[in-house]
Motif scaffolding. Structure first.
Motif, PDB file in Angstrom:
ATOM      1  N   ILE A 275       0.767  -1.320  -0.401  1.00 25.54           N
ATOM      2  CA  ILE A 275       0.348   0.266  -0.323  1.00 25.54           C
ATOM      3  C   ILE A 275       0.766   1.298  -0.188  1.00 25.54           C
ATOM      4  CG2 ILE A 275      -1.554   1.128   1.268  1.00 25.54           C
ATOM      5  CD1 ILE A 275      -2.742  -1.743  -0.528  1.00 25.54           C
ATOM      6  N   GLN A 276       1.383   1.740   0.914  1.00 22.47           N
ATOM      7  CA  GLN A 276       3.255   2.845   0.604  1.00 22.47           C
ATOM      8  C   GLN A 276       3.511   2.383  -0.529  1.00 22.47           C
ATOM      9  OE1 GLN A 276       5.382   0.649   4.071  1.00 22.47           O
ATOM     10  NE2 GLN A 276       4.345   2.735   5.542  1.00 22.47           N
ATOM     11  N   TYR A 277       3.922   1.881  -1.171  1.00 17.96           N
ATOM     12  CA  TYR A 277       5.053   1.694  -2.691  1.00 17.96           C
ATOM     13  C   TYR A 277       3.489   1.798  -3.628  1.00 17.96           C
ATOM     14  CZ  TYR A 277       6.404  -0.267  -6.801  1.00 17.96           C
ATOM     15  OH  TYR A 277       7.063  -0.191  -8.128  1.00 17.96           O
ATOM     16  N   VAL A 278       2.406   1.165  -3.448  1.00 18.60           N
ATOM     17  CA  VAL A 278       1.016   2.303  -4.112  1.00 18.60           C
ATOM     18  C   VAL A 278       1.017   3.281  -4.254  1.00 18.60           C
ATOM     19  CG1 VAL A 278      -1.210   2.389  -4.771  1.00 18.60           C
ATOM     20  CG2 VAL A 278      -0.365   0.190  -4.621  1.00 18.60           C
ATOM     21  N   GLY A 279       1.306   4.827  -2.569  1.00 20.47           N
ATOM     22  CA  GLY A 279       1.054   5.203  -2.734  1.00 20.47           C
ATOM     23  C   GLY A 279       2.577   6.005  -3.537  1.00 20.47           C
ATOM     24  N   SER A 280       3.403   5.510  -3.088  1.00 18.72           N
ATOM     25  CA  SER A 280       4.887   6.475  -3.730  1.00 18.72           C
ATOM     26  C   SER A 280       4.568   6.604  -5.012  1.00 18.72           C
ATOM     27  CB  SER A 280       5.729   5.747  -3.500  1.00 18.72           C
ATOM     28  OG  SER A 280       6.272   4.416  -3.584  1.00 18.72           O
ATOM     29  N   ILE A 281       4.115   5.574  -5.998  1.00 21.17           N
ATOM     30  CA  ILE A 281       3.779   5.922  -7.453  1.00 21.17           C
ATOM     31  C   ILE A 281       3.053   6.456  -7.769  1.00 21.17           C
ATOM     32  CG2 ILE A 281       2.681   4.239  -9.324  1.00 21.17           C
ATOM     33  CD1 ILE A 281       3.691   1.933  -8.138  1.00 21.17           C
ATOM     34  N   ARG A 282       1.208   7.085  -6.839  1.00 18.40           N
ATOM     35  CA  ARG A 282       0.736   7.980  -7.105  1.00 18.40           C
ATOM     36  C   ARG A 282       1.042   9.386  -6.393  1.00 18.40           C
ATOM     37  NH1 ARG A 282      -4.072   4.270  -4.622  1.00 18.40           N
ATOM     38  NH2 ARG A 282      -5.107   3.390  -6.934  1.00 18.40           N
ATOM     39  N   LEU A 283       2.365   9.646  -6.017  1.00 20.44           N
ATOM     40  CA  LEU A 283       3.124  10.408  -5.448  1.00 20.44           C
ATOM     41  C   LEU A 283       4.413  10.531  -6.568  1.00 20.44           C
ATOM     42  CD1 LEU A 283       3.203  10.631  -1.441  1.00 20.44           C
ATOM     43  CD2 LEU A 283       1.376  11.982  -3.371  1.00 20.44           C
ATOM     44  N   ASP A 284       4.430   9.960  -7.168  1.00 16.36           N
ATOM     45  CA  ASP A 284       5.459  10.198  -8.325  1.00 16.36           C
ATOM     46  C   ASP A 284       4.749  11.009  -9.189  1.00 16.36           C
ATOM     47  OD1 ASP A 284       8.104  10.065 -10.221  1.00 16.36           O
ATOM     48  OD2 ASP A 284       7.552   8.406  -9.740  1.00 16.36           O
ATOM     49  N   LEU A 285       3.146   9.919  -9.589  1.00 17.68           N
ATOM     50  CA  LEU A 285       2.697  10.617 -10.912  1.00 17.68           C
ATOM     51  C   LEU A 285       1.811  11.860 -10.425  1.00 17.68           C
ATOM     52  CD1 LEU A 285       0.552   7.643 -11.643  1.00 17.68           C
ATOM     53  CD2 LEU A 285       2.906   8.635 -13.174  1.00 17.68           C
ATOM     54  N   ALA A 286       2.194  12.402  -9.249  1.00 13.29           N
ATOM     55  CA  ALA A 286       1.624  13.948  -9.075  1.00 13.29           C
ATOM     56  C   ALA A 286       2.638  14.373  -9.343  1.00 13.29           C
ATOM     57  CB  ALA A 286       0.582  13.538  -7.362  1.00 13.29           C
ATOM     58  N   LEU A 287       3.592  14.342  -9.020  1.00 14.44           N
ATOM     59  CA  LEU A 287       5.092  15.253  -8.758  1.00 14.44           C
ATOM     60  C   LEU A 287       5.077  16.224 -10.429  1.00 14.44           C
ATOM     61  CD1 LEU A 287       7.574  14.319  -6.913  1.00 14.44           C
ATOM     62  CD2 LEU A 287       5.855  15.870  -5.971  1.00 14.44           C
ATOM     63  N   GLY A 288       5.232  14.710 -11.653  1.00 21.81           N
ATOM     64  CA  GLY A 288       5.149  15.365 -12.779  1.00 21.81           C
ATOM     65  C   GLY A 288       3.984  15.868 -13.172  1.00 21.81           C
ATOM     66  N   LEU A 289       2.305  16.217 -12.431  1.00 22.65           N
ATOM     67  CA  LEU A 289       1.903  16.315 -13.399  1.00 22.65           C
ATOM     68  C   LEU A 289       1.945  17.776 -12.614  1.00 22.65           C
ATOM     69  CD1 LEU A 289      -1.321  13.641 -13.088  1.00 22.65           C
ATOM     70  CD2 LEU A 289       0.282  14.622 -15.346  1.00 22.65           C
ATOM     71  N   LEU A 290       1.814  18.252 -11.652  1.00 24.82           N
ATOM     72  CA  LEU A 290       2.760  18.979 -10.834  1.00 24.82           C
ATOM     73  C   LEU A 290       3.846  20.331 -11.787  1.00 24.82           C
ATOM     74  CD1 LEU A 290       2.648  18.829  -6.929  1.00 24.82           C
ATOM     75  CD2 LEU A 290       0.556  19.938  -8.144  1.00 24.82           C
ATOM     76  N   GLU A 291       4.604  18.987 -11.863  1.00 26.73           N
ATOM     77  CA  GLU A 291       5.813  20.082 -12.190  1.00 26.73           C
ATOM     78  C   GLU A 291       5.241  20.884 -13.637  1.00 26.73           C
ATOM     79  OE1 GLU A 291       8.497  16.515 -12.331  1.00 26.73           O
ATOM     80  OE2 GLU A 291       8.581  17.561 -10.184  1.00 26.73           O
ATOM     81  N   GLU A 298      -6.918  18.722 -11.404  1.00 30.41           N
ATOM     82  CA  GLU A 298      -7.132  17.531 -12.278  1.00 30.41           C
ATOM     83  C   GLU A 298      -5.386  16.374 -11.544  1.00 30.41           C
ATOM     84  OE1 GLU A 298      -6.701  19.801 -15.938  1.00 30.41           O
ATOM     85  OE2 GLU A 298      -8.423  20.540 -15.940  1.00 30.41           O
ATOM     86  N   VAL A 299      -4.759  17.300 -10.659  1.00 35.57           N
ATOM     87  CA  VAL A 299      -3.650  16.354 -10.356  1.00 35.57           C
ATOM     88  C   VAL A 299      -4.203  15.102  -9.134  1.00 35.57           C
ATOM     89  CG1 VAL A 299      -1.275  16.180  -9.377  1.00 35.57           C
ATOM     90  CG2 VAL A 299      -2.007  17.882 -11.197  1.00 35.57           C
ATOM     91  N   ALA A 300      -5.455  15.320  -8.998  1.00 39.52           N
ATOM     92  CA  ALA A 300      -5.215  14.282  -7.602  1.00 39.52           C
ATOM     93  C   ALA A 300      -6.501  13.589  -8.807  1.00 39.52           C
ATOM     94  CB  ALA A 300      -6.371  15.175  -6.422  1.00 39.52           C
ATOM     95  N   ALA A 301      -7.013  13.580  -9.162  1.00 36.35           N
ATOM     96  CA  ALA A 301      -7.667  12.831  -9.924  1.00 36.35           C
ATOM     97  C   ALA A 301      -6.868  11.784 -10.972  1.00 36.35           C
ATOM     98  CB  ALA A 301      -9.235  13.436 -10.924  1.00 36.35           C
ATOM     99  N   ALA A 302      -6.408  12.966 -11.793  1.00 36.59           N
ATOM    100  CA  ALA A 302      -5.754  11.552 -12.880  1.00 36.59           C
ATOM    101  C   ALA A 302      -4.335  10.980 -11.663  1.00 36.59           C
ATOM    102  CB  ALA A 302      -4.533  12.598 -13.329  1.00 36.59           C
ATOM    103  N   ALA A 303      -4.039  11.110 -11.098  1.00 35.06           N
ATOM    104  CA  ALA A 303      -3.221   9.727  -9.765  1.00 35.06           C
ATOM    105  C   ALA A 303      -3.894   9.264  -8.830  1.00 35.06           C
ATOM    106  CB  ALA A 303      -2.141  10.299  -9.090  1.00 35.06           C
ATOM    107  N   GLY A 304      -5.014   9.435  -9.002  1.00 33.78           N
ATOM    108  CA  GLY A 304      -6.034   8.174  -8.286  1.00 33.78           C
ATOM    109  C   GLY A 304      -6.081   8.655  -7.478  1.00 33.78           C
TER     110      GLY A 304
END
Length: 356
Positions: A275-291, A298-304
């Motif tokens: 579960i922590q790994y899934v969370g880290s993947i989602r945050l990684d996706l979110a960082l890229g979208l924020l940047e 929209e970032v929140a929705a796209a990152a799950g």
């Protein structure tokens, strides 16, 4: 002809007696230039407001040193000739920790520390304090890429990996490079008050205290790369559709393993739960979208994430800052480089009180 206007010199802080504090900065071959120039500039700049600091540079033998960028720097004296000090600063080096292993370097650090009322390290300079026993039983920090090695090599040190700087009694430590400026400003505030420190921050065009911790600057906050087929299957499952909820059983089924096996493999390989790994993947996706500049919702929705609120909570828990603040800092460096754009605001009046 009227007499020339007199420019007032440094003025002592109201209500406090003036006292010049002797600051000794220890230099050595391969020292990182900004690690000592940044703090030295803060204390020197402070003398425009208060006649507060006498900054001196020392090497173990009084000879010039050559920095990591090849700059030859002269010093005032050998460590043995330093005299009493109010504060000694040990900067960092990309060659740490081996650069602090020579006996003459350690002897100089011990001597300067014994003569000083306060001791501080910048970046990997924490290794110099640790190897000489000055951090035993104390809390400290260093640059994020060195925190793991510091904690492993010196288990008696309570390493705070996300802190910009740490004070433990009369011992101070800071994260890498520019964090030395943060620490120096905090020390000036401790010595002369928030108004003086704030004015220096404004003159240097830096903030009194940055929001968040150093994890927001760290490349290591990205999701760890998967090596085994099980971890890769989990990563593929989340990246394939980050918006699906996916229970632990669903993830295990996709990886074609049982839940217990999934837990063991991910924990052994990545040091975290699935579960922590899934969370880290989602945050990684979110960082890229924020940047990339996407709106936070929209970032929140796209990152799950089920809602922007849930995303903000997860983001703040991991990076100690908000998604919006991260985006403002890391989306672009061009905000002040084009005609017609407004000048960045003067630093906020947030006070950088030292933690006790």
């Amino acid at each position: 002809m009227s007499p020339p206007q007199q420019v007032p010199g440094p003025q002592p802080t109201l209500g406090k007696p003036a006292r010049r504090r002797r600051v000794g900065i220890f230099l050595f071959d391969q020292v990182k230039t900004l690690d000592f120039v940044g703090p030295a500039e803060v204390f020197t700049e402070a003398n425009q407001r208060v006649d507060g600091y006498d900054v001196r540079f020392f090497s173990h033998d009084g000879q010039d040193v050559v920095t990591s960028m090849g700059l030859r720097v002269g010093v005032d004296a050998a460590a043995a000739d330093s005299g009493p000090l109010d504060l000694v600063i040990v900067p960092g080096s990309e060659s740490a920790p081996q650069v602090y292993r020579p006996e003459e370097v350690q002897a100089a650090v011990r001597l300067l520390a014994a003569r000083a009322e306060r001791v501080a390290s910048i970046c990997s300079g924490a290794f110099a304090l640790a190897i000489t026993g000055l951090l035993d039983g104390k809390s400290a920090t260093t640059h994020w890429k060195f925190t793991g090695a510091l904690a492993t090599t010196y288990p008696s040190v309570d390493v705070r990996p996300d802190s910009i700087f740490v004070r433990d009694g009369d011992t101070y430590s800071s994260a890498g490079v520019a964090a030395g400026i943060d620490l120096a400003l905090a020390i000036v505030e401790e010595d002369h008050g928030a108004d003086v420190a704030r004015s220096i921050a404004q003159l240097l065009l830096v903030y009194m205290r940055r929001s968040g911790g150093q994890s927001q600057f760290s490349a290591s906050v990205r999701a760890k790369p998967a090596r085994t087929s099980v971890a890769k299957a989990v990563a593929d499952y989340i990246h394939g559709d980050p918006t699906r909820a996916g229970s632990l059983a669903d993830i295990a089924a996709h990886a074609n393993v049982g839940v217990r096996h999934l837990n063991r493999v991910i924990k052994d390989e990545l040091g975290m739960t699935p579960i922590q790994y899934v969370g880290s993947i989602r945050l990684d996706l979110a960082l890229g979208l924020l940047e990339a500049g996407d709106p936070v919702g929209e970032v929140a929705a796209a990152a799950g994430y089920p809602s922007p609120i849930a995303f903000r909570r997860a983001f703040a828990a991991r990076y100690n800052t908000t998604p919006s603040a991260y985006q403002r800092r890391f989306r672009t460096t061009g905000a002040g480089t084009y005609p017609g754009r407004s000048e960045p605001p003067r630093p906020a009046s947030t006070e950088a009180a030292l933690p006790h």
